[in-house]
Structure formats: C-alpha cells, structure tokens
Design a protein around this motif. Sequence first.
Motif, mmCIF file in Angstrom:
data_model
loop_
_atom_site.group_PDB
_atom_site.id
_atom_site.type_symbol
_atom_site.label_atom_id
_atom_site.label_comp_id
_atom_site.label_asym_id
_atom_site.label_seq_id
_atom_site.Cartn_x
_atom_site.Cartn_y
_atom_site.Cartn_z
ATOM 1 N N VAL A 132 26.844 52.745 42.443
ATOM 2 C CA VAL A 132 25.937 53.886 42.300
ATOM 3 C C VAL A 132 25.459 54.433 43.648
ATOM 4 C CG1 VAL A 132 23.703 52.691 42.065
ATOM 5 C CG2 VAL A 132 24.176 54.743 40.710
ATOM 6 N N ARG A 133 25.449 53.574 44.649
ATOM 7 C CA ARG A 133 25.013 54.059 45.966
ATOM 8 C C ARG A 133 26.194 54.412 46.872
ATOM 9 N NH1 ARG A 133 21.141 50.776 44.365
ATOM 10 N NH2 ARG A 133 22.292 48.917 44.968
ATOM 11 N N LYS A 134 27.407 54.289 46.340
ATOM 12 C CA LYS A 134 28.596 54.646 47.122
ATOM 13 C C LYS A 134 28.811 56.161 47.017
ATOM 14 C CE LYS A 134 29.385 50.220 47.596
ATOM 15 N NZ LYS A 134 28.880 49.547 48.781
ATOM 16 N N ASP A 135 29.560 56.666 47.968
ATOM 17 C CA ASP A 135 29.720 58.119 47.897
ATOM 18 C C ASP A 135 31.139 58.606 48.211
ATOM 19 O OD1 ASP A 135 29.852 57.648 50.534
ATOM 20 O OD2 ASP A 135 28.293 59.072 51.127
ATOM 21 N N ASP A 136 32.128 57.686 48.143
ATOM 22 C CA ASP A 136 33.465 58.170 48.465
ATOM 23 C C ASP A 136 34.400 58.071 47.259
ATOM 24 O OD1 ASP A 136 35.318 55.448 49.379
ATOM 25 O OD2 ASP A 136 33.148 55.299 49.144
ATOM 26 N N PRO A 137 35.399 58.950 47.207
ATOM 27 C CA PRO A 137 36.308 58.987 46.057
ATOM 28 C C PRO A 137 37.079 57.688 45.857
ATOM 29 C CG PRO A 137 36.593 60.948 47.431
ATOM 30 C CD PRO A 137 35.693 60.027 48.185
ATOM 31 N N ILE A 138 37.370 56.980 46.954
ATOM 32 C CA ILE A 138 38.140 55.739 46.822
ATOM 33 C C ILE A 138 37.368 54.735 45.965
ATOM 34 C CG2 ILE A 138 39.222 53.822 48.099
ATOM 35 C CD1 ILE A 138 40.545 56.481 48.735
ATOM 36 N N ARG A 139 36.048 54.624 46.244
ATOM 37 C CA ARG A 139 35.205 53.698 45.464
ATOM 38 C C ARG A 139 35.250 54.086 43.989
ATOM 39 N NH1 ARG A 139 33.405 49.046 48.039
ATOM 40 N NH2 ARG A 139 33.195 49.574 50.219
ATOM 41 N N MET A 140 35.192 55.399 43.740
ATOM 42 C CA MET A 140 35.207 55.856 42.358
ATOM 43 C C MET A 140 36.523 55.465 41.681
ATOM 44 S SD MET A 140 34.962 59.637 40.730
ATOM 45 C CE MET A 140 36.706 59.912 40.920
ATOM 46 N N MET A 141 37.624 55.627 42.415
ATOM 47 C CA MET A 141 38.931 55.304 41.835
ATOM 48 C C MET A 141 39.051 53.808 41.564
ATOM 49 S SD MET A 141 41.580 57.844 43.742
ATOM 50 C CE MET A 141 40.771 58.523 45.148
ATOM 51 N N MET A 142 38.528 52.997 42.519
ATOM 52 C CA MET A 142 38.581 51.546 42.322
ATOM 53 C C MET A 142 37.739 51.142 41.111
ATOM 54 S SD MET A 142 38.383 50.480 46.330
ATOM 55 C CE MET A 142 37.872 48.804 46.111
ATOM 56 N N ALA A 143 36.566 51.736 41.004
ATOM 57 C CA ALA A 143 35.709 51.447 39.850
ATOM 58 C C ALA A 143 36.391 51.909 38.573
ATOM 59 C CB ALA A 143 34.359 52.148 40.019
ATOM 60 N N GLY A 144 37.096 53.025 38.664
ATOM 61 C CA GLY A 144 37.829 53.552 37.509
ATOM 62 C C GLY A 144 38.878 52.582 37.015
ATOM 63 N N VAL A 145 39.594 51.967 37.944
ATOM 64 C CA VAL A 145 40.631 51.001 37.561
ATOM 65 C C VAL A 145 39.984 49.794 36.878
ATOM 66 C CG1 VAL A 145 42.398 49.437 38.446
ATOM 67 C CG2 VAL A 145 42.244 51.756 39.340
ATOM 68 N N LYS A 146 38.872 49.312 37.464
ATOM 69 C CA LYS A 146 38.164 48.165 36.860
ATOM 70 C C LYS A 146 37.654 48.527 35.462
ATOM 71 C CE LYS A 146 36.471 45.996 41.080
ATOM 72 N NZ LYS A 146 35.305 45.848 41.931
ATOM 73 N N PHE A 147 37.134 49.746 35.352
ATOM 74 C CA PHE A 147 36.608 50.209 34.072
ATOM 75 C C PHE A 147 37.738 50.274 33.037
ATOM 76 C CE2 PHE A 147 35.760 53.861 31.230
ATOM 77 C CZ PHE A 147 34.626 53.388 30.607
ATOM 78 N N GLY A 148 38.875 50.810 33.461
ATOM 79 C CA GLY A 148 40.032 50.902 32.569
ATOM 80 C C GLY A 148 40.448 49.529 32.060
ATOM 81 N N ALA A 149 40.431 48.556 32.959
ATOM 82 C CA ALA A 149 40.808 47.198 32.574
ATOM 83 C C ALA A 149 39.802 46.627 31.573
ATOM 84 C CB ALA A 149 40.884 46.318 33.815
ATOM 85 N N LYS A 150 38.528 46.901 31.808
ATOM 86 C CA LYS A 150 37.470 46.397 30.920
ATOM 87 C C LYS A 150 37.602 47.011 29.520
ATOM 88 C CE LYS A 150 33.943 43.887 30.128
ATOM 89 N NZ LYS A 150 34.119 42.436 30.142
ATOM 90 N N VAL A 151 37.865 48.317 29.495
ATOM 91 C CA VAL A 151 38.024 49.001 28.207
ATOM 92 C C VAL A 151 39.199 48.401 27.443
ATOM 93 C CG1 VAL A 151 38.696 51.217 27.150
ATOM 94 C CG2 VAL A 151 36.929 51.173 28.918
ATOM 95 N N LYS A 152 40.291 48.155 28.155
ATOM 96 C CA LYS A 152 41.479 47.583 27.519
ATOM 97 C C LYS A 152 41.157 46.188 26.955
ATOM 98 C CE LYS A 152 46.396 46.801 28.298
ATOM 99 N NZ LYS A 152 46.418 45.597 27.493
ATOM 100 N N GLU A 153 40.437 45.420 27.763
ATOM 101 C CA GLU A 153 40.057 44.062 27.351
ATOM 102 C C GLU A 153 39.205 44.115 26.076
ATOM 103 O OE1 GLU A 153 38.097 41.849 30.578
ATOM 104 O OE2 GLU A 153 36.744 41.085 29.020
ATOM 105 N N LEU A 154 38.247 45.039 26.045
ATOM 106 C CA LEU A 154 37.373 45.166 24.875
ATOM 107 C C LEU A 154 38.164 45.625 23.659
ATOM 108 C CD1 LEU A 154 34.270 46.788 26.609
ATOM 109 C CD2 LEU A 154 34.267 44.623 25.358
ATOM 110 N N ARG A 155 39.080 46.548 23.869
ATOM 111 C CA ARG A 155 39.890 47.051 22.749
ATOM 112 C C ARG A 155 40.791 45.950 22.207
ATOM 113 N NH1 ARG A 155 41.406 53.030 24.935
ATOM 114 N NH2 ARG A 155 39.757 54.164 23.838
ATOM 115 N N ASP A 156 41.372 45.193 23.122
ATOM 116 C CA ASP A 156 42.233 44.088 22.693
ATOM 117 C C ASP A 156 41.429 43.091 21.867
ATOM 118 O OD1 ASP A 156 44.360 45.205 23.955
ATOM 119 O OD2 ASP A 156 44.303 43.896 25.721
#
Lengths: 354, 360
Positions: free
Chosen positions: B331-355
């Motif tokens: 939340v205190r980060k401000d660069d697109p790379i951080r957002m993309m990395m968080a996005g990948v982690k989020f995607g993995a979490k969503v997949k895990e929950l769906r599974d």
Amino acid sequence: MRAARVSVVACILLLAAAAHATGQGFALRDYCDATTVDEDKAPQNPEHPSRVYQDLAPLIVAGRWSDAIGDIQRRFESTGATVPAPERASMAAQFTDVLAALRAREAVVDGQGTQDTKTAPAVRGARFDLVFTAPGYSLFQGTGNDIAITTGLGEDAVRALCWTALSARRVLTRYFEEGRAIVGAALGEYVTRWDNYHRHGYSQYLWELYLNGLWTVNERNWNPPAWQLVIAHPSVAVQLVRPPDEGLRRIDVIAVEPAGILRFVRDHTFYFGASGLVTLSSAADPGLGVLVHVGRIGKVGYVFRQDAADGRRQRGAVVSLDLYKLIAGVPDKLRRLKETAEKDIESTRAGLDQ
Amino acid sequence: MRVLFIVHGMGVHGHNWAEPVVAKLEETASRYQYFKRKQKRLADEVEIVPIGYDGEFTQHLETWNQETDALRTFAEANQALGDVVDLLDWLDDVDDTERNFFWSHVVDVALYRYFKTVMRPVRLRVMKGLVDHLIPRMKGGAIVQASIMAHSLGTSVTHDALADLSSAPITDKQGRQSDAFMAGNFAFENIFMVANVGRVLETSPTCDASTVHPKSVRPSDAYCAHYYNFRHRLDPFPAVRAFEPQDWGNQFHSIAGLDHIRQPNVHGWEHYLDHPRVHIGLLNAIMHGVIDDDERDAAIEEYPRVDETNPCAVATDGAADALEHLVGGIVRKDDPIRMMMAGVKFGAKVKELRDACGQS
C-alpha cells in the motif's frame, strides 16, 4: 363528523407532502434530462427543443449559426418571464459570449469571398451542457454565470431554462459535426498506420519493441516510427554454400542480426533496409555478412566464413526460411502444374478419340 | 440518447467479453423499483458499448510464439546450439495464456506501461472506438449523454485515451484540423473507474495534470461532469499508488471502503458491480437519480458482506487476513513493478482458493 373532518385534513396534508417530494408536482428530469425530453416524439409545445431545432433547420443548413443561436435567445427572452433576474442575466451573458464567437468566425472570408466554415474555438460546444448533480441540475458551472436548477424555481422557469439550454446544445452539437468527421477520419488513418506497422513490418522481439518506441513515439507524434532498429534479432534461415569440388549445399542456420535499420514507406505497408549478420550452425563454422530486407517478401544476405580445416574463406548466400520455401517450392509447383496440364490434355485427347 | 462505454481490463478477452458485465448490470438494475415499475431492462434505456484493445497485446504474443517455435524446432535439430536458443526459453510460455496468470494478465500491464509502440496504438484504438460510435449518433445535432466505465488496466488506458482526445486538435492526412472532441466542446457525463490503476501506471499526461477530471476541479477543461472511483479493500491492484486526488470537489465520488466477498477474485469487475454502493452510484448517475435515497439505503443495509451460501466466498473470507496482508505490504509502494508482483501473488492466491472450494 369530527373523524371525517380529520380524515379530509389528513388526506390534504398527505397530498401536499407528496407534491413537495416530487418537486411541486413535476420532475426536473422531464425538462432537463436530454434523453427524457427526446422521448416525446410529437411535442405539442412550440418551445420544445425538437420543435425549435426543426424551425431552425433552414438557418442551420445555410450555416447561419449566429442567427440560429440568436433565435433561441429571443425565444428565451419571450418565454422566460418567470425565470429570476440573476438566472436571466447569466443566460444572457452566455448567449452574448457565444454569439460574439460565432459572428467573429462568420465574418472571416477567404480571398474568393467565401465564408470560412471552420469552427471557432471560443464557441465551446459543451457550454450549454446540463449537469445532473442530485437533487438538481447545473448550467454554466464555473463560468461566473452558474445557474442551479432546482424545483424551487417553479415549473415554468425550469422548462424555460432547460429547454433553452437543450435547444442551444443541439445547434452547437450540429455546429461541430464536420469537425467530428475529421477526427474520426484522422484516428482511422493513425490506427491503419499502426496496424500496417505491426502486420506488415518486420517482427520485433521484446527489446526491439521497447527500443523502437523509446525516442520516436511521443505526445506530439502519434504515428508509428518511420525507422525501425533491428537489434540482436535471431531467426531461422537457410545458408547456401558451394564448397570446393561440391555442388550447392543447404545448411540450416540461426541468423542473428546484431544491428540494422529499416525504413518504412507507403503508410507503413512496406519497408526496406539492411543489417549485420552472424550465422550459427552446428554443421558449419560461424559466418559473418550483411542481410538486406525487402519488406515481408523476405531477406537475402551475403555471408563469408573461415573454414577451420584449411583456413580458406568460403562465401555463401543466406535467405530467410519463408523466402527459401517460396523459391524452393517453385519447381515443385511447376511440376505439379505440368502434370495436371498433361493429364487434362490426355483426357481431352481420349475424349476426342472416342 | 444514453450511451455507456465499457472498457475491459488486463487479460485475454474473447469476442463476447462484455456479456457477463452487461448481464451483471442488467441483474443489478432489475433489483430496483424504477425498472420493475416500468418493466424495462437497462438496455432499453442505455446503449452499452464495449470497447476492446487486447488484440494489440495478443498479436505480439502470437508473433513471438511463432518466432520462438521456429527457433525451438531448429534447436532440436542442432543440439550444439541449444544454449543459444535457451536464451529465448522465457518466451516459451506465451502459448499458455489461458492458464498462466502472468502471461495473460501482468504482461499486458508491462507492455502497456513500458512499450510506447504498444501503448500508442492501444490509446488510438480506444479513441477510435469511442469516436466511431459517437459520430453517427450525434448526427443532426442529436444529444448523446455519454458515460464510460473502465476496469483495472482499462482505467489507465481510458484515462490516457481521453486525455489525448481532449487535449489537442487532431489533424487528418489532408491537413484538416479539428477540435470537435476537445474539452470544452465535448464532455462525458460520467466516468466510472473500477479498481483504478491510473496513477501507478501514469505516464504522460499524469492524472493530476490531464483534462480527465470532474467539473468541480477545473470546469474550463473538465472532460466529465462526474468522476466515480471504486476500490475494494482487499484488491491489491488499485492499492499501489492509490488514486486519491485531493480537493477534487463534490463531483468526485470516491467509494473506497468496499469489503464484500462473493467470490475469491475480489478484483473481478462483476464482483465490484454487485455491491449496491457501486451499481446504485452508476445507475443513478447515468439515469439521473432513478433510485431514491430510501431504496438506496435499504439496499446497502440489506446487502450481506459475505455470501454465506457460496462456499468459495466463505473460504475467501477466511483468507481475508492473507489478502489484507498482501495489500498491506504494497500500500505504501508506488511503482508498477510492485503492483505486477502483487498481482501475480494475488492471482496465485485466487487460484488456490478456487481449487480449495472446487471452483477452478
């Protein structure tokens, strides 16, 4: 009897409250929301925006924009008697402003005495937009002539203000029609050029795609780059060499272009250029040379390499795989065509013999 | 005439990508008296127009795929050169866009943000999509009440496209110049940004400097009357360099505290739209206040935070701490790379929950 009286009074109070909630018996959106107003396909009131626009059609067709807007102003002055003085003054100020802009443009004539038909920047086509901000509408926000339209103004005043604004907005929307077509055409041209650049251009790897946009694409230039850098670009190609005492030999190679430059022409539908060339293959020593690009037709190169065994320099040609397949396929295609033709002739002859 | 343009976010979008969004809008509208009483669908009142741009990304992925395929075939036949070709191994996965969250989602963000040769045609395609639709409808002086809703990466694309369209005259091949769609001459009634990543991906012009703001900021060059910003508390994408403009006035509407859970993907567009605070804001803005305060308050009051009938929603609620931790870390980060990395982690979490809840 007393109970009946109480009931009547209660009913009157309830009706009054209901009328107050719906804005003194009318809804603002019936007069101020353009889509709702347009739903009346056969309006009886001559001041309805659709009727007004119809009346003004001859002036609009003739390009007499200031006369059309002036007519709407006169209508407002005659029908807007119930509009409070400050709101009337605001409306008048905006009409004065837009009329001045339109007349200034209409006064411009070219050398042949033809009126300049370009739109005037000071007209501001969105000037009469009614903005819905619950619970009412606003007009001329932030211009110093702000008008807040609420049910408190009364139905007649609301109708006069909103219908006048909608009529003027329709005329100004029509005023920018040719300009909108220009924008549509221009954007179509830009998109086509980019499509050409990506579809008919030389394929780019990630690093090339990045570098090629770095300096050439910016806020002012929406066109694709006229030049394309080729940097560390590998592809599969065919190298044709003629070793001493042997016939022409084909070697499949990886052609790596360390650097090169291409020029786009004809709206980015064609390109040509040249790049340096290194060929790599497990069947031969690395070669060095030059590659010439001729659009998507293919690329042809000249390459030489030092033979490790005898130290002699060997020369060869390099062609892209697509081009090689095209060329190598020609004899096959010709043979097939010849066979088909011979069969046709045979069957025709057989038919004639019978 | 009312028009609502919808602009999709990151990811691979098929031909009918807009259908679930339109269906969700219809379903939410049908919950309210105005539509019940009039026995009308939203589509009867508002023309919903999808604007897509993901073809710009997929064409590059396909090209790279073809190139690497040829190199791979060559490498298999020439073992000695395997090492050279291995350098390109990382491009191999472009074939798996359906399954691979990185290649199907995050790569779009990277291409759009860092590659001007991708960003420019994407912006132009969206501008053209809008203009091509508006021109015939505005013929003969017809008033079009246009609004636009964008999701995720689409919020950045939409901002940029609108900023370009509204800031300078456009010149065609014949040298004819026009300011017909510039701010002052044209304006959208409403802009709805769902999971807004406009600030973290901004290039030029920036969100603060552009014309894409409501009239309550600078009326003279405002490209919309109202600007709505919707953000879910557990959605990591809009959390990085969150869109929180100061002093944008009463025509900027920030709905930032959403915490409802209906499915594991709380970033999903339809998931956002399901909440009454989102869809009532949208419907009232487009239709000029057809849902009154009482009905709105009741809908919000009665809307359960977690859909207890859906095991996936319950499981996601159970994982809320993990998602919150993920958002808290960026939340205190401000660069697109951080957002993309968080996005990948989020995607993995969503997949895990769906599974885990059998919804994958």
